[in-house]
Design a protein around this motif. Structure first.
Motif, PDB file in Angstrom:
ATOM      1  N   THR A   1      10.436  68.289  -3.063  1.00  0.00           N
ATOM      2  CA  THR A   1      11.150  69.393  -3.702  1.00  0.00           C
ATOM      3  C   THR A   1      12.114  68.885  -4.769  1.00  0.00           C
ATOM      4  N   LYS A   2      12.223  69.637  -5.840  1.00  0.00           N
ATOM      5  CA  LYS A   2      13.178  69.331  -6.897  1.00  0.00           C
ATOM      6  C   LYS A   2      14.539  69.970  -6.640  1.00  0.00           C
ATOM      7  N   VAL A   3      14.612  70.768  -5.558  1.00  0.00           N
ATOM      8  CA  VAL A   3      15.864  71.445  -5.222  1.00  0.00           C
ATOM      9  C   VAL A   3      16.845  70.424  -4.660  1.00  0.00           C
ATOM     10  N   VAL A   4      18.055  70.403  -5.172  1.00  0.00           N
ATOM     11  CA  VAL A   4      19.061  69.438  -4.719  1.00  0.00           C
ATOM     12  C   VAL A   4      19.655  69.907  -3.402  1.00  0.00           C
ATOM     13  N   ALA A   5      20.336  68.980  -2.714  1.00  0.00           N
ATOM     14  CA  ALA A   5      20.840  69.250  -1.374  1.00  0.00           C
ATOM     15  C   ALA A   5      21.784  70.448  -1.339  1.00  0.00           C
ATOM     16  N   GLU A   6      22.653  70.565  -2.358  1.00  0.00           N
ATOM     17  CA  GLU A   6      23.597  71.680  -2.361  1.00  0.00           C
ATOM     18  C   GLU A   6      22.872  73.025  -2.415  1.00  0.00           C
ATOM     19  N   MET A   7      21.808  73.108  -3.205  1.00  0.00           N
ATOM     20  CA  MET A   7      21.045  74.346  -3.311  1.00  0.00           C
ATOM     21  C   MET A   7      20.228  74.603  -2.052  1.00  0.00           C
ATOM     22  N   ILE A   8      19.770  73.528  -1.395  1.00  0.00           N
ATOM     23  CA  ILE A   8      19.055  73.693  -0.125  1.00  0.00           C
ATOM     24  C   ILE A   8      19.969  74.357   0.891  1.00  0.00           C
ATOM     25  N   ALA A   9      21.235  73.925   0.932  1.00  0.00           N
ATOM     26  CA  ALA A   9      22.201  74.534   1.836  1.00  0.00           C
ATOM     27  C   ALA A   9      22.375  76.018   1.530  1.00  0.00           C
ATOM     28  N   GLU A  10      22.374  76.369   0.244  1.00  0.00           N
ATOM     29  CA  GLU A  10      22.507  77.773  -0.142  1.00  0.00           C
ATOM     30  C   GLU A  10      21.287  78.573   0.291  1.00  0.00           C
ATOM     31  N   ILE A  11      20.100  77.988   0.119  1.00  0.00           N
ATOM     32  CA  ILE A  11      18.865  78.667   0.540  1.00  0.00           C
ATOM     33  C   ILE A  11      18.890  78.927   2.044  1.00  0.00           C
ATOM     34  N   ILE A  12      19.303  77.935   2.807  1.00  0.00           N
ATOM     35  CA  ILE A  12      19.338  78.088   4.259  1.00  0.00           C
ATOM     36  C   ILE A  12      20.341  79.164   4.666  1.00  0.00           C
ATOM     37  N   SER A  13      21.476  79.216   3.995  1.00  0.00           N
ATOM     38  CA  SER A  13      22.454  80.271   4.289  1.00  0.00           C
ATOM     39  C   SER A  13      21.840  81.653   4.059  1.00  0.00           C
ATOM     40  N   GLN A  14      21.043  81.780   2.998  1.00  0.00           N
ATOM     41  CA  GLN A  14      20.373  83.052   2.737  1.00  0.00           C
ATOM     42  C   GLN A  14      19.360  83.373   3.829  1.00  0.00           C
TER      43      GLN A  14
END
Length: 434
Positions: free
Chosen positions: A357-370
């Motif tokens: 994935t090209k998604v960075v760790a900070e954005m992964i955390a945001e996705i999981i929160s959603q």
């Protein structure tokens, strides 16, 4: 949704998830774990989870058996059978489930014909003593899809459908055909198939198959477990469904080693770019109460043919594995996480390596929160919203594509069988499944 998230934040489980999210963001990307090669296919391989809805974004077109099974469940059939009159009354709903059905095809199949006054679809069902069996429904549904050009079944699925049709003809040859002009007393009470003819047809399938070893395995398991002189239509339905399951698993593992090597090389090539690998871990379910009954059916000691239980799936990214399950409490999230390839209730089976994935760790955390907000545990449903839906959604948001189609197919089949058994009359459940 915000109020729900605030209530979760007071819960210790939610606090644990938030702590893990923070650690995942702060931690360096872990080295890619070597994907585990799928085990050799066996005639008792593990089974499916629960189905996705047809029309899921990005999903491959559903096969005839998938749509037939889902429609059958929607009809609220009693296990493997449904009253002929109920099917007749619900023909418009059945017609609406057939993809690309034109007005002409609707008229030809689902409306009374001028000659007999009975719709062609009802004739294809070959009702017996006022009851329609699922195998005939599946066959008729496939014929309707064939007329619309929406039927694309191939490989072992097509071979199994041919075997199903030959077996049903054998049943009819033994006197268990459709209702006709004979009196009710003259019609046999049960439709049966001699066991030797089942074995003979499996050998015939092997001789014409592109995957003869699959049918050889089926024959070996059949001969070793049958112990019956004749097989009822209900038992035959159970056997054919088990072979349908095994055929999907067999085809998913055919060429799996080469695919794994290709994905592994892509994963390794991307490491220099700092991208995070994504894995889907598959488990054999063993203890979860909501599906224990299905395992007891698919691997029951008295079943003529046995295959394993259902699947659980989790997604690993940045060193943590995330999955979705049932929770009766609004204060406990349905989304959970833990160490990869370890689950307190399930047995690890295999790993599927996806793209990085090209998604960075900070954005992964945001996705999981959603996802935590969008997948409350109380919304979990074995048929409509389960861990496969979550895993597929999560992977797509990570930009690595959906989970493999065979996982969804096995999910549909496993959950469909579960729904069939739960809807069966109690005496039938006790007779066949204990």
């Amino acid at each position: 949704g915000c109020m729900l998230l605030r209530s979760w934040s007071l819960n210790s489980e939610a606090q644990r998830l938030q702590g893990l999210l923070s650690e995942a963001v702060a931690a360096p990307a872990p080295p890619a774990a070597a994907p585990v090669a799928p085990p050799e296919p066996t005639a008792a391989a593990a089974g499916g989870l629960s189905p996705t809805r047809r029309g899921t974004s990005g999903a491959a077109p559903a096969e005839a058996w998938e749509l037939a099974l889902e429609t059958w469940i929607d009809l609220k059939a009693s296990g493997y059978a449904i009253e002929e009159g109920r099917v007749q009354s619900l023909l418009p709903s059945i017609a609406a489930s057939v993809p690309r059905l034109s007005r002409d095809c609707t008229h030809q199949l689902f409306e009374p014909s001028a000659q007999s006054g009975q719709p062609v679809f009802m004739k294809l069902l070959r009702a017996h003593r006022g009851q329609v069996n699922f195998l005939y429904f599946w066959k008729a549904f496939g014929e309707a899809m064939h007329m619309t050009g929406a039927k694309h079944d191939a490989g072992l699925t097509a071979e199994l459908e041919m075997l199903r049709d030959r077996l049903l003809r054998r049943v009819e040859d033994t006197g268990g055909g459709m209702d006709d002009d004979r009196s009710a007393q003259a019609r046999p009470e049960r439709r049966v198939l001699p066991a030797w003819s089942l074995v003979e047809e499996v050998h015939r399938a092997a001789s014409m198959s592109s995957a003869p070893n699959f049918w050889k395995r089926c024959s070996e398991v059949l001969v070793g477990n049958l112990g019956l002189e004749e097989i009822s239509l209900e038992e035959l339905t159970s056997i054919v469904l088990s072979w349908l399951h095994e055929s999907q698993l067999w085809e998913s593992e055919h060429g799996a080693e080469a695919q794994a090597l290709t994905r592994r090389s892509l994963s390794m090539a991307s490491q220099d770019e700092g991208l995070l690998p994504v894995y889907v871990h598959i488990y054999d379910v063993s203890k979860e109460e909501s599906i224990q009954s299905l395992n007891s059916i698919l691997a029951h000691k008295n079943s003529p043919v046995k295959f394993g239980g259902v699947f659980h799936a989790g997604v690993e990214v940045n060193g943590l594995e995330w999955s979705y399950g049932y929770s009766p409490s609004l204060s406990k999230p349905g989304v959970s996480c833990g160490k990869p390839r370890i689950h307190p209730q399930h047995v690890y089976r295999q790993t599927i390596t996806l793209r990085n994935t090209k998604v960075v760790a900070e954005m992964i955390a945001e996705i999981i929160s959603q996802l935590i907000e969008e997948y409350p545990g109380s919304d979990y449903n074995l048929l409509r919203r389960n861990c496969c839906h979550f895993a597929d959604d999560f992977c797509r948001r990570l930009g690595v594509g959906g989970i493999p189609g065979w996982v969804h197919r096995l999910a549909r089949l496993g959950a469909g069988v579960e729904a069939m058994i739960q809807s069966a009359p109690r005496p039938i459940r006790e007779r066949f499944y204990g």
